[in-house]
Design a protein around this motif. Structure first.
Motif, PDB file in Angstrom:
ATOM      1  N   ILE A  29      -7.133   0.672  -4.259  1.00 25.68           N
ATOM      2  CA  ILE A  29      -8.099  -0.145  -3.513  1.00 25.68           C
ATOM      3  C   ILE A  29      -7.292  -1.103  -2.647  1.00 25.68           C
ATOM      4  O   ILE A  29      -6.667  -2.038  -3.135  1.00 25.68           O
ATOM      5  CB  ILE A  29      -9.041  -0.910  -4.459  1.00 25.68           C
ATOM      6  CG1 ILE A  29      -9.715   0.083  -5.423  1.00 25.68           C
ATOM      7  CG2 ILE A  29     -10.081  -1.684  -3.637  1.00 25.68           C
ATOM      8  CD1 ILE A  29     -10.755  -0.541  -6.331  1.00 25.68           C
ATOM      9  N   ASP A  30      -7.251  -0.786  -1.334  1.00 21.69           N
ATOM     10  CA  ASP A  30      -6.456  -1.616  -0.420  1.00 21.69           C
ATOM     11  C   ASP A  30      -7.320  -2.761   0.088  1.00 21.69           C
ATOM     12  O   ASP A  30      -8.527  -2.609   0.262  1.00 21.69           O
ATOM     13  CB  ASP A  30      -5.960  -0.757   0.752  1.00 21.69           C
ATOM     14  CG  ASP A  30      -4.851  -1.472   1.528  1.00 21.69           C
ATOM     15  OD1 ASP A  30      -4.300  -2.458   0.992  1.00 21.69           O
ATOM     16  OD2 ASP A  30      -4.546  -1.054   2.645  1.00 21.69           O
ATOM     17  N   ASP A  31      -6.683  -3.903   0.338  1.00 21.48           N
ATOM     18  CA  ASP A  31      -7.440  -5.122   0.685  1.00 21.48           C
ATOM     19  C   ASP A  31      -8.508  -5.378  -0.371  1.00 21.48           C
ATOM     20  O   ASP A  31      -9.689  -5.593  -0.053  1.00 21.48           O
ATOM     21  CB  ASP A  31      -8.085  -5.006   2.076  1.00 21.48           C
ATOM     22  CG  ASP A  31      -7.047  -5.049   3.187  1.00 21.48           C
ATOM     23  OD1 ASP A  31      -6.014  -5.721   2.995  1.00 21.48           O
ATOM     24  OD2 ASP A  31      -7.258  -4.405   4.231  1.00 21.48           O
ATOM     25  N   ARG A  45     -11.393  -7.771  -0.436  1.00 18.85           N
ATOM     26  CA  ARG A  45     -12.637  -7.557   0.322  1.00 18.85           C
ATOM     27  C   ARG A  45     -13.732  -6.920  -0.534  1.00 18.85           C
ATOM     28  O   ARG A  45     -14.807  -6.604  -0.025  1.00 18.85           O
ATOM     29  CB  ARG A  45     -12.373  -6.658   1.533  1.00 18.85           C
ATOM     30  CG  ARG A  45     -11.307  -7.152   2.456  1.00 18.85           C
ATOM     31  CD  ARG A  45     -11.726  -8.442   3.149  1.00 18.85           C
ATOM     32  NE  ARG A  45     -10.756  -8.816   4.141  1.00 18.85           N
ATOM     33  CZ  ARG A  45     -10.721  -8.308   5.372  1.00 18.85           C
ATOM     34  NH1 ARG A  45     -11.600  -7.405   5.750  1.00 18.85           N
ATOM     35  NH2 ARG A  45      -9.794  -8.701   6.221  1.00 18.85           N
ATOM     36  N   GLU A  93     -10.857   1.432   1.127  1.00 18.77           N
ATOM     37  CA  GLU A  93     -10.503   0.277   1.958  1.00 18.77           C
ATOM     38  C   GLU A  93     -11.769  -0.251   2.614  1.00 18.77           C
ATOM     39  O   GLU A  93     -12.802   0.423   2.590  1.00 18.77           O
ATOM     40  CB  GLU A  93      -9.428   0.654   2.974  1.00 18.77           C
ATOM     41  CG  GLU A  93      -9.750   1.866   3.789  1.00 18.77           C
ATOM     42  CD  GLU A  93      -8.527   2.412   4.514  1.00 18.77           C
ATOM     43  OE1 GLU A  93      -7.586   1.656   4.772  1.00 18.77           O
ATOM     44  OE2 GLU A  93      -8.534   3.606   4.839  1.00 18.77           O
ATOM     45  N   THR A  97      -3.513  -6.403  -2.638  1.00 21.29           N
ATOM     46  CA  THR A  97      -4.091  -7.553  -1.944  1.00 21.29           C
ATOM     47  C   THR A  97      -3.057  -8.633  -1.644  1.00 21.29           C
ATOM     48  O   THR A  97      -2.120  -8.827  -2.405  1.00 21.29           O
ATOM     49  CB  THR A  97      -5.235  -8.185  -2.782  1.00 21.29           C
ATOM     50  OG1 THR A  97      -5.697  -9.364  -2.109  1.00 21.29           O
ATOM     51  CG2 THR A  97      -4.779  -8.578  -4.173  1.00 21.29           C
ATOM     52  N   ILE A 102     -15.745  -4.178   1.073  1.00 22.16           N
ATOM     53  CA  ILE A 102     -15.813  -2.959   0.260  1.00 22.16           C
ATOM     54  C   ILE A 102     -17.054  -3.101  -0.606  1.00 22.16           C
ATOM     55  O   ILE A 102     -17.150  -4.003  -1.443  1.00 22.16           O
ATOM     56  CB  ILE A 102     -14.564  -2.774  -0.614  1.00 22.16           C
ATOM     57  CG1 ILE A 102     -13.304  -2.790   0.252  1.00 22.16           C
ATOM     58  CG2 ILE A 102     -14.655  -1.469  -1.401  1.00 22.16           C
ATOM     59  CD1 ILE A 102     -12.005  -2.711  -0.536  1.00 22.16           C
ATOM     60  N   ARG A 137       0.840  -1.208   0.000  1.00 24.43           N
ATOM     61  CA  ARG A 137       0.000   0.000   0.000  1.00 24.43           C
ATOM     62  C   ARG A 137       0.874   1.258   0.000  1.00 24.43           C
ATOM     63  O   ARG A 137       0.600   2.239  -0.678  1.00 24.43           O
ATOM     64  CB  ARG A 137      -0.908  -0.038   1.229  1.00 24.43           C
ATOM     65  CG  ARG A 137      -1.601   1.273   1.533  1.00 24.43           C
ATOM     66  CD  ARG A 137      -2.501   1.060   2.707  1.00 24.43           C
ATOM     67  NE  ARG A 137      -2.957   2.294   3.296  1.00 24.43           N
ATOM     68  CZ  ARG A 137      -4.122   2.406   3.922  1.00 24.43           C
ATOM     69  NH1 ARG A 137      -4.929   1.375   3.994  1.00 24.43           N
ATOM     70  NH2 ARG A 137      -4.476   3.545   4.472  1.00 24.43           N
ATOM     71  N   LEU A 180      -8.298   6.655  -1.979  1.00 29.81           N
ATOM     72  CA  LEU A 180      -7.967   5.392  -1.302  1.00 29.81           C
ATOM     73  C   LEU A 180      -9.267   4.756  -0.810  1.00 29.81           C
ATOM     74  O   LEU A 180     -10.003   5.356  -0.038  1.00 29.81           O
ATOM     75  CB  LEU A 180      -7.028   5.669  -0.125  1.00 29.81           C
ATOM     76  CG  LEU A 180      -6.649   4.464   0.726  1.00 29.81           C
ATOM     77  CD1 LEU A 180      -5.775   3.487  -0.053  1.00 29.81           C
ATOM     78  CD2 LEU A 180      -5.911   4.908   1.983  1.00 29.81           C
TER      79      LEU A 180
END
Ligand SMILES: [Zn+2]
Length: 342
Positions: free
Chosen positions: A121-123, A126, A88, A152, A95, A40, A86
């Motif tokens: 797009i973090d994680d 999800r 998350e 991811t 998400i 990230r 961002l």
């Protein structure tokens, strides 16, 4: 954060800098690899590089990087740049489609204040399937000025249709030295505690940070004491005594079955790293391969009792013991078995 301030991942940083120079950065990318290695952070560094005001002419630079100080860089660092978005997981851990629709709509317009809109797009694992589907059309025909970075550690959770549209950048683990450096300089660990934590971290800063710095150090001290006590190959009764000490709860801390199990697991992981290091020392490997490089003197002394074969057997037994513990085996049974193997 500039690319030069990121620990490790040298080839990925070079690849990105080169792609920016040549203007060949793909409009969507998936950053995959273990959790807690800086994916990230690197995505945010890409956002800075693409929007830094000083680096406006990246094409003319051989090694482009963000300045880290201009207005754009600072706004990205503070999370308030209008073109760096961002996403998350929310409180539900997922998400949802609304969050994706909002950025997809924005991505269709030109950037407000920067040169490129960067959607991180973090994680990304999800993203609910509906949200992934909402993203698909944009990934198929990405708007000219937007870049999508999906971060991811579980790329298998992304729909095949999403994955097929985004090239992967695979991150490896961080080196022990890099983790020590980060723990000392960014997380205020004492050097000895940082080394103990980094040795058990499997290349992940997140793992190293999971438990307190003192706990790591204590775990390694217990593990080293086990090696010293078992070095001469004592009789079974003495071995059981060592096991009792090893399985004992953390001194001065609150004790419960779950906490004791956690403490034991941490000690065994530390023991595993010491056995791995003993294999290196007894086979005259490079000191740079040691996870516990600060204990080289003690390891050299212990290697007189633990040759490559014994250390290898010890490592394998510890591995089995940790595995059994994660499967809820009784700590006492595991420790009694283990001490007889070492
Ligand atoms: Zn800048």
């Amino acid at each position: 954060m500039a690319l030069r301030d990121i620990k490790g991942h040298v080839s990925i940083r070079q690849l990105i800098a080169r792609a920016v120079t040549r203007d060949t950065l793909p409009p969507c990318l998936v950053f995959t690899g273990p959790a807690g290695v800086g994916k990230r952070r690197l995505a945010l560094a890409v956002a800075e590089l693409l929007n830094c005001e000083v680096m406006a002419n990246a094409a003319e630079q051989p090694n482009p990087d963000a300045c880290g100080e201009c207005r754009a860089c600072q706004r990205i660092q503070r999370g308030v740049h209008a073109d760096v978005l961002l996403i998350e997981p929310g409180e539900t851990g997922a998400i949802k489609v609304d969050a994706v629709r909002a950025v997809v709509d924005q991505a269709a317009y030109r950037p407000f204040e920067g040169r490129r809109r960067v959607v991180i797009i973090d994680d990304a694992d999800r993203l609910v399937p509906e949200a992934q589907n909402a993203l698909l059309k944009t990934l198929e025909e990405p708007p000219e000025c937007s870049v999508f970075l999906l971060v991811t550690s579980r790329p298998d959770m992304l729909l095949p249709t999403v994955r097929s549209r985004c090239p992967d950048l695979r991150f490896g683990g961080l080196s022990t030295g890099d983790i020590v450096d980060l723990l000392v300089h960014r997380h205020e660990f004492e050097p000895a505690a940082a080394r103990a934590a980094a040795a058990c971290a499997d290349g992940s800063l997140a793992h190293a940070l999971e438990t307190g710095s003192a706990d790591h150090l204590q775990a390694r001290q217990s593990a080293a004491a086990v090696l010293r006590a078992l070095a001469p190959g004592p009789n079974p009764k003495q071995r059981l005594e060592v096991g009792k000490e090893l399985a004992g709860g953390r001194r001065g801390g609150k004790s419960s079955a779950a906490a004791d199990r956690e403490t034991l697991t941490r000690r065994l992981r530390a023991l595993g790293t010491l056995f791995r290091d003993l294999q290196v020392v007894s086979s005259r490997g490079e000191p740079a391969w040691l996870s516990n490089a600060d204990l080289v003197q003690e390891l050299t002394e212990l290697a007189r009792s633990y040759d490559t074969e014994r250390a290898g057997r010890g490592y394998a037994s510890v591995d089995r013991a940790v595995h059994a513990l994660t499967r809820n085996a009784s700590p006492k049974v595991v420790v009694d078995w283990l001490t007889l193997q070492l």
